[in-house]
Write a protein that holds these residues in place. Structure first.
Motif, PDB file in Angstrom:
ATOM      1  N   ALA A  35       0.843  -1.210   0.072  1.00 55.29           N
ATOM      2  CA  ALA A  35      -0.090   0.168   0.007  1.00 55.29           C
ATOM      3  C   ALA A  35       0.736   1.310   0.080  1.00 55.29           C
ATOM      4  N   THR A  36       1.982   1.103   0.091  1.00 55.62           N
ATOM      5  CA  THR A  36       2.676   2.271  -0.042  1.00 55.62           C
ATOM      6  C   THR A  36       2.806   2.888  -1.447  1.00 55.62           C
ATOM      7  N   PRO A  37       2.728   4.541  -1.355  1.00 56.68           N
ATOM      8  CA  PRO A  37       2.461   5.124  -2.556  1.00 56.68           C
ATOM      9  C   PRO A  37       3.474   4.769  -3.882  1.00 56.68           C
ATOM     10  N   SER A  38       4.729   4.498  -3.271  1.00 53.86           N
ATOM     11  CA  SER A  38       5.869   3.968  -4.325  1.00 53.86           C
ATOM     12  C   SER A  38       5.430   2.825  -5.064  1.00 53.86           C
ATOM     13  N   GLN A  39       4.681   1.948  -4.521  1.00 50.96           N
ATOM     14  CA  GLN A  39       4.239   0.781  -5.068  1.00 50.96           C
ATOM     15  C   GLN A  39       3.016   0.834  -5.874  1.00 50.96           C
ATOM     16  N   TYR A  40       2.291   1.866  -5.935  1.00 52.84           N
ATOM     17  CA  TYR A  40       1.136   1.875  -6.924  1.00 52.84           C
ATOM     18  C   TYR A  40       0.973   1.582  -8.057  1.00 52.84           C
ATOM     19  N   ASP A  41       2.058   1.685  -8.894  1.00 56.57           N
ATOM     20  CA  ASP A  41       2.197   1.299 -10.229  1.00 56.57           C
ATOM     21  C   ASP A  41       2.293  -0.262 -10.250  1.00 56.57           C
ATOM     22  N   THR A  42       3.147  -0.704  -9.549  1.00 56.06           N
ATOM     23  CA  THR A  42       3.366  -2.348  -9.410  1.00 56.06           C
ATOM     24  C   THR A  42       1.927  -2.988  -8.884  1.00 56.06           C
ATOM     25  N   LEU A  43       1.577  -2.461  -7.969  1.00 60.19           N
ATOM     26  CA  LEU A  43       0.136  -3.008  -7.441  1.00 60.19           C
ATOM     27  C   LEU A  43      -0.935  -2.852  -8.462  1.00 60.19           C
TER      28      LEU A  43
END
Length: 173
Positions: free
Chosen positions: A110-118
């Motif tokens: 849920a970390t914002p830096s992971q949004y694209d991957t998520l």
């Protein structure tokens, strides 16, 4: 009566959603693992290329390439340096997803830096039920806590309303 039914339905929905976190974390880890393998192959080939051409390290080769007169060579060296930095971050993420507990996995994803991957992982995600007891227990506890958190204001309101509607008794001494 309606509140009790809504409570049970909400709990069931929360439980189903929280059961998806371990499955999603596993899919996320598999996605990162594939990306990591591709990056590792690129890093390995860059390391071999640096040794072949007499550089002491890949970093020395990249520094030399960044000094080149051609813009395309400098940009390529910058991209390679970014990929070297990415590989360490991916290794840390994979460790969290493989060995971390339920909430560590959830926070990482849920970390914002992971949004694209998520977002890319969610495109191929299909809901299912985890088979490990720890995943089921964490999901159950999380669903219970979320359900309590959601319903607490309502139950507090009902208790206050009930207390106010009771007739007051005066005792005479």
């Amino acid at each position: 009566m309606i509140v009790r039914v809504l409570d049970k339905v909400l709990f069931a929905v929360l439980f189903i959603i929280t059961l998806q976190v371990p499955i999603l974390a596993d899919h996320y880890r598999q996605y990162l693992s594939g990306y990591y393998d591709a990056l590792r192959d690129e890093v390995t080939s860059s390391t071999e290329l640096a040794k072949q051409h007499g550089f002491s390290s890949v970093e020395a080769m990249l520094e030399s390439l960044q000094q080149n007169n051609e813009a395309v060579v400098r940009e390529n060296a910058t991209l390679k340096a970014e990929r070297f930095a990415q590989i360490n971050a991916i290794e840390q993420g994979m460790r969290k997803l493989e060995h971390g507990h339920y909430f560590e996995k959830l926070v990482f994803m849920a970390t914002p830096s992971q949004y694209d991957t998520l977002d890319r992982v969610l495109d191929n995600f299909s809901p299912s039920v985890p088979l490990t007891p720890s995943s089921i227990v964490f999901s159950l506890v999380t669903a219970i806590l979320l359900n309590l958190l959601i319903w607490t204001p309502h139950f507090c309101y009902c208790q206050v309303k009930k207390a106010r509607s009771k007739p007051k008794r005066f005792s005479y001494k």
